[in-house]
Write a protein that holds these residues in place. Structure first.
Motif, PDB file in Angstrom:
ATOM      1  N   GLU A 107      -0.228  19.359  -4.451  1.00 41.67           N
ATOM      2  CA  GLU A 107       1.873  18.832  -5.264  1.00 41.67           C
ATOM      3  C   GLU A 107       2.649  18.060  -4.247  1.00 41.67           C
ATOM      4  O   GLU A 107       3.133  17.224  -5.223  1.00 41.67           O
ATOM      5  CB  GLU A 107       2.385  19.462  -5.695  1.00 41.67           C
ATOM      6  N   ALA A 142       5.145  19.784  -8.979  1.00 42.59           N
ATOM      7  CA  ALA A 142       4.203  18.505  -9.380  1.00 42.59           C
ATOM      8  C   ALA A 142       5.142  18.719 -11.740  1.00 42.59           C
ATOM      9  O   ALA A 142       5.666  17.712 -11.529  1.00 42.59           O
ATOM     10  CB  ALA A 142       3.333  18.162  -9.594  1.00 42.59           C
ATOM     11  N   LYS A 143       5.180  20.097 -12.167  1.00 41.96           N
ATOM     12  CA  LYS A 143       5.368  20.184 -13.562  1.00 41.96           C
ATOM     13  C   LYS A 143       6.997  19.725 -13.016  1.00 41.96           C
ATOM     14  O   LYS A 143       7.351  19.513 -14.624  1.00 41.96           O
ATOM     15  CB  LYS A 143       5.116  22.136 -13.386  1.00 41.96           C
ATOM     16  N   ARG A 145       8.622  18.313 -11.289  1.00 48.94           N
ATOM     17  CA  ARG A 145       8.672  16.448 -11.558  1.00 48.94           C
ATOM     18  C   ARG A 145       8.559  15.776 -12.754  1.00 48.94           C
ATOM     19  O   ARG A 145       8.639  15.137 -13.416  1.00 48.94           O
ATOM     20  CB  ARG A 145       7.841  15.950 -10.919  1.00 48.94           C
ATOM     21  N   ARG A 146       7.723  16.542 -13.810  1.00 50.53           N
ATOM     22  CA  ARG A 146       7.062  15.844 -14.756  1.00 50.53           C
ATOM     23  C   ARG A 146       8.277  16.244 -15.771  1.00 50.53           C
ATOM     24  O   ARG A 146       8.523  14.973 -16.763  1.00 50.53           O
ATOM     25  CB  ARG A 146       5.605  16.343 -15.391  1.00 50.53           C
ATOM     26  N   ALA A 149      11.940  14.221 -14.535  1.00 50.63           N
ATOM     27  CA  ALA A 149      11.410  13.035 -15.236  1.00 50.63           C
ATOM     28  C   ALA A 149      10.678  12.032 -16.278  1.00 50.63           C
ATOM     29  O   ALA A 149      11.694  11.325 -16.406  1.00 50.63           O
ATOM     30  CB  ALA A 149       9.875  12.715 -14.218  1.00 50.63           C
ATOM     31  N   TRP A 150      10.287  13.461 -16.909  1.00 51.55           N
ATOM     32  CA  TRP A 150      10.638  12.752 -19.029  1.00 51.55           C
ATOM     33  C   TRP A 150      12.024  12.555 -19.320  1.00 51.55           C
ATOM     34  O   TRP A 150      12.275  11.145 -20.302  1.00 51.55           O
ATOM     35  CB  TRP A 150       9.535  13.631 -20.000  1.00 51.55           C
ATOM     36  N   ASP A 178       4.403   4.676  -9.434  1.00 52.00           N
ATOM     37  CA  ASP A 178       5.227   6.044  -9.513  1.00 52.00           C
ATOM     38  C   ASP A 178       6.804   6.464 -10.400  1.00 52.00           C
ATOM     39  O   ASP A 178       6.944   6.151  -9.097  1.00 52.00           O
ATOM     40  CB  ASP A 178       5.304   7.173  -8.135  1.00 52.00           C
ATOM     41  N   MET A 181       6.679   9.744 -12.861  1.00 51.34           N
ATOM     42  CA  MET A 181       5.185  10.015 -13.867  1.00 51.34           C
ATOM     43  C   MET A 181       4.787   8.303 -13.148  1.00 51.34           C
ATOM     44  O   MET A 181       5.480   7.353 -13.124  1.00 51.34           O
ATOM     45  CB  MET A 181       5.524   9.534 -15.629  1.00 51.34           C
ATOM     46  N   ARG A 182       2.940   8.390 -13.831  1.00 47.84           N
ATOM     47  CA  ARG A 182       2.733   7.319 -14.324  1.00 47.84           C
ATOM     48  C   ARG A 182       3.100   5.925 -14.539  1.00 47.84           C
ATOM     49  O   ARG A 182       2.991   6.904 -16.333  1.00 47.84           O
ATOM     50  CB  ARG A 182       1.034   7.250 -14.169  1.00 47.84           C
ATOM     51  N   ARG A 215       5.867   9.561 -25.260  1.00 53.18           N
ATOM     52  CA  ARG A 215       5.891  10.910 -24.696  1.00 53.18           C
ATOM     53  C   ARG A 215       4.416  11.532 -25.209  1.00 53.18           C
ATOM     54  O   ARG A 215       4.048  12.306 -24.136  1.00 53.18           O
ATOM     55  CB  ARG A 215       6.799  12.110 -24.352  1.00 53.18           C
ATOM     56  N   GLY A 218       1.456  10.376 -22.902  1.00 54.35           N
ATOM     57  CA  GLY A 218       1.586  10.069 -21.572  1.00 54.35           C
ATOM     58  C   GLY A 218       1.952   8.605 -21.446  1.00 54.35           C
ATOM     59  O   GLY A 218       1.891   8.042 -20.774  1.00 54.35           O
TER      60      GLY A 218
END
Length: 619
Positions: A107, A142-143, A145-146, A149-150, A178, A181-182, A215, A218
């Motif tokens: 991650e 990772a989760k 960050r997502r 990030a959102w 990045d 999120m991408r 969202r 995505g």
């Protein structure tokens, strides 16, 4: 007995002590002497009194429920933690609560596979599961960050604030960035100008603005162009505040063309023309500046309406031509570098910004140059003599041959007038022949000096280019660089010889070679002719249209006159003809008289006497 067993297993005394250590100073835990003694009393109580323990157990449960900070965080909670160990496939993170978690190292790897975390880093993680593995709770970086990030993405989208991101790969129609999120960066939104090389941005950290968010699907679309335009406007406003003619500014070279360089002054571009890069010669702007280079320039002209700016670099230095008259005097020797070679000469740099021209005619005393490249090449260092300096027109005339002795000055020492030389015919003209005496020195044989006797209309009648001939030096003029030669002077002068051997009145034999309306030309010797005028052909009148002499006929003529200077001989044919008898004189009547003897002479006797005299004269 069941509550007692639960209490003994949970070890409330130990739990309370641990929580007291971790409790916040603002909310210190209350002392629980009853609880501390409750375990001891319960241990000493006889088994026959179990009812006494229930109220105290319930009280202990209520006490624990009143301190939620001692409870393990629920699944899905965002936590701050510190990396305490990196064990290869796993990352160990301390999130507090006397609780350590484990996260897969994958991650933390970037698109190139590099691990982007190390011991001691503070990170945000998500409580992924209440289950434990080897005593560690399951966390997710990772989760977390997502989720974060959102939140940041939506806030940045609403507030239209820039957000930083890492360009990770090239995709169809743009780039992938990045930002937690991408996100998709379209090619049209990469820069204010079209970008051809997208690979150059890979791996770079860029600032961009979010222009679209979905969202549910995505999808995120970002624009770097908007950020650059906003930054450019700020810089432009700041630049316009100080931009004026004569101002000295610092800018960055943005682009190069054949005619100059465009310099970014801060939101506004200016043209630095190739002629304003340097006082010296610049073939291409890349010789003086490069893209990305920071340069100091002077504003030469500014048009606020069209926002056009003309810049100069050389104007920041003194014009070297202002002092050339003091540095370079005619006649002095200088050394310089050949910057350019043209058909008519070579330009030599004497110092930065000051050039002189060596004309092709000033390169060699002797060599015949079709092109200056036969003597010099670009980049050569040469020594020259200054011939002339003209600061007003920014011109300096140089000479290379002046560094060597002039062969024309010493020509008279090597060749004397009257001496015979041998050379090659280099050129034929209508008026004569140029013969090479030595390398670089030619002499002229005039057409009149080719032969004593022949009438030559063009030198090609007797000579050819490349032919080797002998000639006599007739005159040397070093000042005008002229050398006169003669070929006929090597042969005896037939005119002079003829004039010495003959005199006027003598008889000569000749052949008629040409006829004209005024007479005939007679060849007396090879290449030597005389003229017999029409009046000297016959005693009787001669018709100009029918001269009674034919070409090729030979006759004897009498020389009437000789003129060696003008090379003319006058002949007469009629002087060679017999003289006609003179007409008879009219007789005068004789006076009649008588001799003493009384005899008289009559007409018949007188005629007989005349006839006798004629016969006597004839014999």
């Amino acid at each position: 007995m069941r509550p007692l067993e639960r209490l003994e297993m949970s070890d409330p005394e130990k739990t309370v002590m641990v929580q007291q250590e971790e409790a916040s100073p603002a909310e210190p835990p209350a002392a629980l002497p009853e609880t501390a003694g409750f375990g001891a009393e319960q241990a000493e109580a006889p088994p026959s009194e179990p009812v006494m323990a229930r109220p105290e157990a319930e009280e202990f449960d209520q006490l624990l429920d009143s301190y939620p900070q001692f409870a393990r965080p629920a699944t899905g909670t965002l936590l701050k933690g510190h990396v305490v160990n990196v064990t290869g496939p796993d990352i160990i993170v301390d999130v507090g609560y006397k609780c350590e978690g484990i996260i897969p190292a994958e991650e933390f790897r970037d698109s190139q596979g590099n691990l982007r975390v190390q011991r001691g880093d503070e990170i945000e993680v998500l409580m992924d599961s209440g289950e434990e593995r080897d005593g560690y709770v399951m966390l997710s970086y990772a989760k977390a960050r997502r989720i974060r990030a959102w939140s940041d993405i939506e806030a940045a989208f609403q507030e239209e604030t820039p957000i930083s991101g890492l360009v990770v790969e090239k995709t169809k129609g743009g780039l992938s960035v990045d930002i937690g999120m991408r996100a998709f960066l379209p090619g049209s939104q990469i820069d204010v100008r079209p970008v051809r090389d997208l690979d150059a941005l890979l791996g770079q950290e860029i600032s961009c603005r979010i222009i679209k968010v979905n969202r549910k699907r995505g999808n995120i679309v970002v624009s770097r162009k908007l950020v650059l335009e906003a930054e450019g406007k700020k810089r432009k406003d700041a630049t316009l505040a100080v931009l004026q003619e004569g101002a000295v500014l610092t800018g960055t070279v943005k682009n190069l063309t054949d005619y100059g360089a465009f310099v970014d002054l801060g939101g506004i571009d200016g043209l630095l023309h190739i002629t304003d890069l340097s006082w010296g010669r610049v073939g291409h702007p890349s010789e003086a500046v490069s893209v990305g280079q920071q340069v100091q320039v002077k504003v030469l002209k500014f048009d606020p309406e069209k926002e056009r700016v003309s810049l100069g670099m050389k104007q920041l230095a003194e014009d070297p031509w202002l002092s050339v008259i003091q540095k370079f005097q005619p006649g002095s020797r200088v050394t310089g570098k050949v910057l350019n070679v043209t058909d008519y000469g070579a330009f030599v740099e004497l110092e930065p910004g000051v050039e002189g021209l060596v004309h092709v005619s000033e390169m060699s005393w002797s060599k015949r140059l079709r092109h200056p490249s036969k003597i010099v090449s670009r980049g050569d260092t040469v020594e020259a003599v200054i011939l002339d300096v003209n600061p007003r027109d920014r011109r300096i005339s140089l000479g290379l041959k002046q560094t060597e002795p002039n062969p024309w000055v010493t020509l008279a020492e090597r060749y004397a007038v009257g001496s015979i030389i041998q050379g090659k015919v280099r050129n034929l003209t209508d008026f004569g022949v140029f013969v090479e005496v030595e390398e670089g020195i030619d002499g002229l044989v005039h057409v009149s000096d080719l032969s004593w006797t022949q009438r030559i209309k063009h030198p090609s009648e007797v000579l050819k280019k490349g032919e080797t001939v002998q000639a006599m030096i007739l005159n040397i003029d070093p000042e005008n660089r002229r050398l006169s030669l003669g070929i006929k002077q090597l042969q005896p002068d037939s005119w002079e010889s003829f004039c010495k051997a003959h005199r006027a009145g003598e008889m000569v034999r000749g052949k008629v070679v040409r006829k004209t309306s005024f007479g005939v030309f007679v060849e007396l010797a090879e290449g030597l002719e005389g003229l017999c005028h029409i009046s000297e052909i016959s005693a009787a009148p001669v018709d100009r249209r029918a001269i009674p002499l034919e070409i090729g006929e030979e006759h004897e003529f009498r020389i009437l006159k000789l003129n060696p200077e003008e090379k003319k001989i006058g002949l007469s044919l009629k002087a060679m003809q017999p003289q006609a008898p003179p007409p008879p004189e009219p007789e005068k009547p004789a006076p009649s008289h008588r001799s003493s003897s009384g005899a008289t002479t009559n007409i018949g006797e007188m005629m007989a006497m005349k006839e006798q005299e004629r016969q006597s004269a004839k014999n």
